[in-house]
Write an enzyme that holds these catalytic residues in place. Structure first.
Site, PDB file in Angstrom:
ATOM      1  N   LYS A 157      -9.014   6.676   5.597  1.00 26.36           N
ATOM      2  CA  LYS A 157      -7.746   6.033   5.194  1.00 26.36           C
ATOM      3  C   LYS A 157      -8.012   4.825   4.310  1.00 26.36           C
ATOM      4  CE  LYS A 157      -4.609   7.479   8.819  1.00 26.36           C
ATOM      5  NZ  LYS A 157      -3.779   7.074   9.948  1.00 26.36           N
TER       6      LYS A 157
ATOM      7  N   THR B  12       0.890  10.447   3.972  1.00 23.18           N
ATOM      8  CA  THR B  12       0.182  11.556   3.319  1.00 23.18           C
ATOM      9  C   THR B  12      -1.174  11.840   3.964  1.00 23.18           C
ATOM     10  OG1 THR B  12      -0.556   9.915   1.774  1.00 23.18           O
ATOM     11  CG2 THR B  12       1.206  11.336   1.022  1.00 23.18           C
TER      12      THR B  12
ATOM     13  N   GLU C  73      -0.008  -3.292   4.601  1.00 23.38           N
ATOM     14  CA  GLU C  73      -1.054  -2.285   4.743  1.00 23.38           C
ATOM     15  C   GLU C  73      -1.019  -1.584   6.101  1.00 23.38           C
ATOM     16  OE1 GLU C  73      -3.690  -0.638   3.861  1.00 23.38           O
ATOM     17  OE2 GLU C  73      -4.004  -1.303   1.811  1.00 23.38           O
ATOM     18  N   ASP C  74      -1.523  -0.349   6.152  1.00 24.44           N
ATOM     19  CA  ASP C  74      -1.658   0.341   7.432  1.00 24.44           C
ATOM     20  C   ASP C  74      -3.131   0.468   7.860  1.00 24.44           C
ATOM     21  OD1 ASP C  74      -2.213   2.226   5.309  1.00 24.44           O
ATOM     22  OD2 ASP C  74      -2.258   3.766   6.869  1.00 24.44           O
TER      23      ASP C  74
ATOM     24  N   SER D 227      -2.299   0.761  -4.349  1.00 22.50           N
ATOM     25  CA  SER D 227      -2.792   1.940  -3.635  1.00 22.50           C
ATOM     26  C   SER D 227      -4.072   2.439  -4.291  1.00 22.50           C
ATOM     27  CB  SER D 227      -1.728   3.044  -3.683  1.00 22.50           C
ATOM     28  OG  SER D 227      -2.293   4.277  -3.290  1.00 22.50           O
TER      29      SER D 227
ATOM     30  N   LYS E 179     -10.855  -1.323  -1.535  1.00 21.91           N
ATOM     31  CA  LYS E 179     -10.601  -2.059  -0.294  1.00 21.91           C
ATOM     32  C   LYS E 179     -11.822  -1.843   0.622  1.00 21.91           C
ATOM     33  CE  LYS E 179      -5.784  -0.751  -0.945  1.00 21.91           C
ATOM     34  NZ  LYS E 179      -4.664   0.117  -0.515  1.00 21.91           N
TER      35      LYS E 179
ATOM     36  N   ASP F  97       0.883  -1.157   0.000  1.00 23.32           N
ATOM     37  CA  ASP F  97       0.000   0.000   0.000  1.00 23.32           C
ATOM     38  C   ASP F  97       0.936   1.225   0.000  1.00 23.32           C
ATOM     39  OD1 ASP F  97      -2.347   1.605   0.549  1.00 23.32           O
ATOM     40  OD2 ASP F  97      -1.657   1.694   2.624  1.00 23.32           O
ATOM     41  N   LEU F  98       0.419   2.395  -0.339  1.00 23.91           N
ATOM     42  CA  LEU F  98       1.313   3.574  -0.349  1.00 23.91           C
ATOM     43  C   LEU F  98       1.128   4.442   0.904  1.00 23.91           C
ATOM     44  CD1 LEU F  98       3.308   5.459  -2.072  1.00 23.91           C
ATOM     45  CD2 LEU F  98       1.236   6.690  -2.640  1.00 23.91           C
ATOM     46  N   ASP F  99      -0.060   5.090   0.955  1.00 22.45           N
ATOM     47  CA  ASP F  99      -0.283   6.052   2.038  1.00 22.45           C
ATOM     48  C   ASP F  99      -0.297   5.342   3.389  1.00 22.45           C
ATOM     49  OD1 ASP F  99      -0.476   8.111   0.241  1.00 22.45           O
ATOM     50  OD2 ASP F  99      -2.646   7.986   0.042  1.00 22.45           O
TER      51      ASP F  99
ATOM     52  N   ILE G  94      -9.615   4.670   1.652  1.00 17.61           N
ATOM     53  CA  ILE G  94     -10.901   4.788   0.946  1.00 17.61           C
ATOM     54  C   ILE G  94     -10.714   5.712  -0.270  1.00 17.61           C
ATOM     55  CG2 ILE G  94     -13.312   5.572   1.233  1.00 17.61           C
ATOM     56  CD1 ILE G  94     -12.610   3.197   3.053  1.00 17.61           C
TER      57      ILE G  94
HETATM   58  P1  B16 Z   1      -6.240  10.082  -4.241  1.00 13.58           P
HETATM   59  P2  B16 Z   1      -3.682   4.120  -0.014  1.00 13.58           P
HETATM   60  C1  B16 Z   1      -5.515   6.075  -0.251  1.00 13.58           C
HETATM   61  O1  B16 Z   1      -4.210   5.575  -0.440  1.00 13.58           O
HETATM   62  C2  B16 Z   1      -5.588   7.030   0.928  1.00 13.58           C
HETATM   63  O2  B16 Z   1      -5.341   6.331   2.137  1.00 13.58           O
HETATM   64  C3  B16 Z   1      -6.967   7.649   0.993  1.00 13.58           C
HETATM   65  O3  B16 Z   1      -7.057   8.557   2.076  1.00 13.58           O
HETATM   66  C4  B16 Z   1      -7.232   8.389  -0.338  1.00 13.58           C
HETATM   67  O4  B16 Z   1      -8.549   8.948  -0.356  1.00 13.58           O
HETATM   68  C5  B16 Z   1      -7.090   7.397  -1.504  1.00 13.58           C
HETATM   69  O5  B16 Z   1      -5.800   6.819  -1.465  1.00 13.58           O
HETATM   70  C6  B16 Z   1      -7.289   8.068  -2.857  1.00 13.58           C
HETATM   71  O6  B16 Z   1      -6.260   8.980  -3.056  1.00 13.58           O
HETATM   72  O7  B16 Z   1      -7.278  11.112  -3.892  1.00 13.58           O
HETATM   73  O8  B16 Z   1      -4.823  10.586  -4.178  1.00 13.58           O
HETATM   74  O9  B16 Z   1      -6.552   9.358  -5.526  1.00 13.58           O
HETATM   75  O10 B16 Z   1      -3.700   4.084   1.479  1.00 13.58           O
HETATM   76  O11 B16 Z   1      -4.604   3.099  -0.673  1.00 13.58           O
HETATM   77  O12 B16 Z   1      -2.290   4.120  -0.585  1.00 13.58           O
HETATM   78 MG    MG Z   2      -2.855   3.169   3.420  1.00  7.83          MG
END
Ligand code: B16
Ligand code: MG
Length: 216
Positions: A46, A18, A172-173, A117, A148, A10-12, A48
């Site tokens: 998170k 972020t 994952e976090d 991600s 997810k 996963d990234l964030d 989502i």
């Molecule tokens: P974006 P992950 C998710 O990343 C974030 O945790 C979530 O807060 C965010 O809304 C989603 O990516 C979409 O991100 O707006 O940049 O497309 O945790 O799946 O890496």
């Molecule tokens: Mg994450």
């Protein structure tokens, strides 16, 4: 010990944090719409997707039916504009502890790597962090029908790596992400809180604490 052929990240919250920037961007949009967005509420966003996050925010302000689909798309684009401004200064110093050493070790060990991600900004962020070259595949979240906790994004990453899910680890976090990894039939590693991530096969406080030989 597991026979590990691939690791899917996963990234964030795993590679860089972020969440604070997502929070500030949603808060700014919320202020414009007259909907307060607290840091606590942001915890539920998170992992989502952007549109699902917007729906949750509108619902929390009793405004779910106040906007047309086109208007909602415009609001999501506006939020992303604020977010992009905030992440423009992301740099290698923002890589979370242990991440780069783990990626280097995987490369040296011939283990394939993927990114699963929900963020459409993931390639931009990986590039800013100087980590793009460590990834064999990056799933395009625009092509994923169910976010997810559905396993689709992790299953897609394994397919792109041409690996069977039972030879992959997912990291994952978020609880929803751990559920997605488990349902995909992979070994799940949670990074963060042991209680929130209680369904993970293995939990570490940070990736500094992860040794692949301890898994399984
Ligand atoms: P974006 P992950 C998710 O990343 C974030 O945790 C979530 O807060 C965010 O809304 C989603 O990516 C979409 O991100 O707006 O940049 O497309 O945790 O799946 O890496
Ligand atoms: Mg994450």
């Amino acid at each position: 010990m597991l026979e590990i052929k691939g690791v899917i990240f996963d990234l964030d919250g795993v590679i860089t944090d972020t969440a604070e920037f997502h929070f500030l961007a949603w808060k700014q949009l919320g202020e414009e719409l007259g909907i307060p967005v607290s840091r606590e509420f942001n915890e539920h966003l998170k992992g989502i997707s952007r549109m699902e996050s917007l729906e949750k925010i509108l619902e929390s302000g009793d405004k779910a039916s106040s906007y047309t689909m086109d208007e909602k798309l415009e609001l999501a684009v506006r939020k992303n504009g604020y977010y992009r401004q905030l992440i423009d200064s992301i740099a290698p110093k923002d890589i979370l502890p242990g991440v780069e050493a783990l990626l280097q070790g995987l490369r040296q060990g011939g283990i394939r790597t993927g990114l699963a991600s929900a963020s459409h900004n993931a390639p931009f962020i990986l590039d800013k962090l100087g980590l793009l070259h460590y990834f064999d595949v990056i799933v395009d979240p625009g092509k994923i029908r169910s976010g997810k906790p559905d396993p689709e994004i992790f299953q897609t990453a394994a397919k792109m790596l041409q690996l069977s899910p039972n030879t992959c680890i997912g990291i994952e976090d978020a609880a929803a992400g751990v559920e997605a990894i488990n349902s995909a039939g992979m070994y799940s590693v949670g990074v963060g809180d042991r209680i929130i991530l209680s369904h993970a096969n293995y939990v570490v406080e940070s990736l500094l604490g992860l040794r692949l030989q301890d898994l399984g």
